[in-house]
Structures are given as structure tokens and as C-alpha cells.
Design an enzyme around this catalytic site. Structure first.
Site, PDB file in Angstrom:
ATOM      1  N   GLY A  46       0.832  -1.200   0.000  1.00  0.00           N
ATOM      2  CA  GLY A  46       0.000   0.000   0.000  1.00  0.00           C
ATOM      3  C   GLY A  46       0.863   1.245   0.000  1.00  0.00           C
ATOM      4  O   GLY A  46       2.015   1.211   0.444  1.00  0.00           O
ATOM      5  N   GLN A  51       2.939   9.899   1.380  1.00  0.00           N
ATOM      6  CA  GLN A  51       4.289   9.324   1.393  1.00  0.00           C
ATOM      7  C   GLN A  51       5.134   9.758   0.204  1.00  0.00           C
ATOM      8  O   GLN A  51       6.351   9.648   0.235  1.00  0.00           O
ATOM      9  CB  GLN A  51       4.202   7.791   1.411  1.00  0.00           C
ATOM     10  N   LEU A  92       6.637   1.570   4.152  1.00  0.00           N
ATOM     11  CA  LEU A  92       7.708   1.981   3.238  1.00  0.00           C
ATOM     12  C   LEU A  92       8.399   3.256   3.725  1.00  0.00           C
ATOM     13  O   LEU A  92       9.531   3.529   3.328  1.00  0.00           O
ATOM     14  CB  LEU A  92       7.151   2.188   1.824  1.00  0.00           C
ATOM     15  N   HIS A 133      -4.138   1.596   7.798  1.00  0.00           N
ATOM     16  CA  HIS A 133      -2.755   2.098   7.856  1.00  0.00           C
ATOM     17  C   HIS A 133      -2.563   3.243   6.842  1.00  0.00           C
ATOM     18  O   HIS A 133      -2.022   4.297   7.181  1.00  0.00           O
ATOM     19  CB  HIS A 133      -1.796   0.932   7.560  1.00  0.00           C
ATOM     20  N   GLU A 134      -3.015   3.029   5.611  1.00  0.00           N
ATOM     21  CA  GLU A 134      -2.830   4.062   4.573  1.00  0.00           C
ATOM     22  C   GLU A 134      -3.693   5.291   4.865  1.00  0.00           C
ATOM     23  O   GLU A 134      -3.272   6.427   4.609  1.00  0.00           O
ATOM     24  CB  GLU A 134      -3.146   3.507   3.183  1.00  0.00           C
ATOM     25  N   HIS A 137      -1.963   7.636   7.127  1.00  0.00           N
ATOM     26  CA  HIS A 137      -0.980   8.506   6.463  1.00  0.00           C
ATOM     27  C   HIS A 137      -1.636   9.808   6.012  1.00  0.00           C
ATOM     28  O   HIS A 137      -1.021  10.884   6.095  1.00  0.00           O
ATOM     29  CB  HIS A 137      -0.393   7.819   5.224  1.00  0.00           C
TER      30      HIS A 137
END
Ligand code: NI
Length: 167
Positions: A46, A51, A92, A133-134, A137
Site C-alpha cells: 500500500g 508518502q 515503506l 494504515h494508509e 498517512h
């Protein structure tokens, strides 16, 4: 297509709260393609726009083994959550570190596709974890925010040291 640079913790830009996507044009389609390429190349399951230093509410993902189930979520919202589950997560933007995070077990998501069309779906397991999780962000939040500040500082110091050696 182009590979995008992935920001690394503790880069302060990762703390930016993303704004809604309002224009569904060719630039958006190009960004989505580049984000997929960057995610698959990394490799990761993902990637949120935050990011890659684009502060708009979109994310790409593919949690399948064969990497043939790409999914893009634009302006995603959690409209229902159920239960709790713990899973080891990596990111990442925090390379090399994995920590256990507790999240909702089942979720219902509403989002838009790359043309702006609204859709809804249910997710559980790894897919549900990845979406949450994404989506964090997009709020400027990282999975290391769920662990103790002592542990987080240790990770931050190690990554800063690696960066100094690499540059
Ligand atoms: Ni991440």
C-alpha cells in the site's frame, strides 16, 4: 510512468494532513499510475499520496499474492468498523521495522475511483489493516505512533543515522 521518491520517517512532511481530491483529471490518473509503479517497485502492499509528498486524500494498494488486484481509493472514509485485531505492520516510510498495531477487524469503506465515481465495499484481514494504515498517512499519522515513545525514538535515531551514512 515514473518512480516517485518515498518520504522517510521522521520527515516532517509525513505529518501533513491531506486535503480532499476535487479534480478528477489526467494529472490524477498519472499520479495514480506512478504511485502504483512506486508501490510495486518498493515492493509494498500500500502507498498513500502523503508518502510521495502529495497532500491529497488518495491511496493505492494491492494485498494479493500475485499482485493482480490493484485498488485505488480516493477520498476514502470508514463508514463502519467492527471488532479488533492485532497485526504486525511495516511501512515503506519506516523501512526495516515491524510493530504490532491494534486496529478494527472489519470495516466498510466508501471511496471514489479515478473518475470520481463513488463506491462502497467491505474489507477484513490484511486488506482492512492496510486500508486503515494508509488512511492514517492521510491524517499525518504513522504506525510508529501506536508504539511507546521510547521505541519510536529508537527507530527515529537509527533511521537518521542510516540516512547520514547513505547521503
Ligand atoms: Ni505506511
Amino acid at each position: 510512468m515514473a518512480l516517485l521518491n518515498i518520504l522517510q520517517f521522521p520527515d516532517p512532511r509525513l505529518r501533513t494532513r491531506a486535503k480532499p481530491v476535487e479534480v478528477f483529471d489526467d494529472n490524477l490518473a498519472t499520479l495514480v499510475r506512478d504511485m502504483f509503479e512506486t508501490m510495486y517497485e518498493a515492493p509494498g502492499i500500500g502507498l498513500a499520496a502523503t508518502q510521495v509528498d502529495v497532500h491529497r486524500r488518495l491511496l493505492v494498494m494491492d494485498v494479493s499474492e500475485d499482485k493482480d488486484q490493484s485498488r485505488v481509493l480516493i477520498n476514502p472514509e470508514l463508514i463502519e468498523t467492527q471488532g479488533e485485531e492485532e497485526m504486525d505492520e511495516g511501512c515503506l516510510s519506516v523501512p526495516g521495522y515491524y510493530e504490532t498495531v491494534r486496529r478494527a477487524e472489519k470495516i466498510r469503506v466508501r471511496a471514489q475511483d479515478v473518475s470520481g465515481k463513488v463506491f462502497e465495499f467491505d474489507a477484513d484481514g490484511l486488506e482492512a489493516v492496510c486500508i486503515q494504515h494508509e488512511m492514517d498517512h492521510l491524517e499525518g499519522k504513522l504506525f510508529v505512533d501506536y508504539i511507546s515513545s521510547l521505541k519510536r525514538d529508537r527507530i527515529r535515531k537509527k533511521l537518521e543515522k542510516q540516512k547520514k551514512i547513505a547521503s
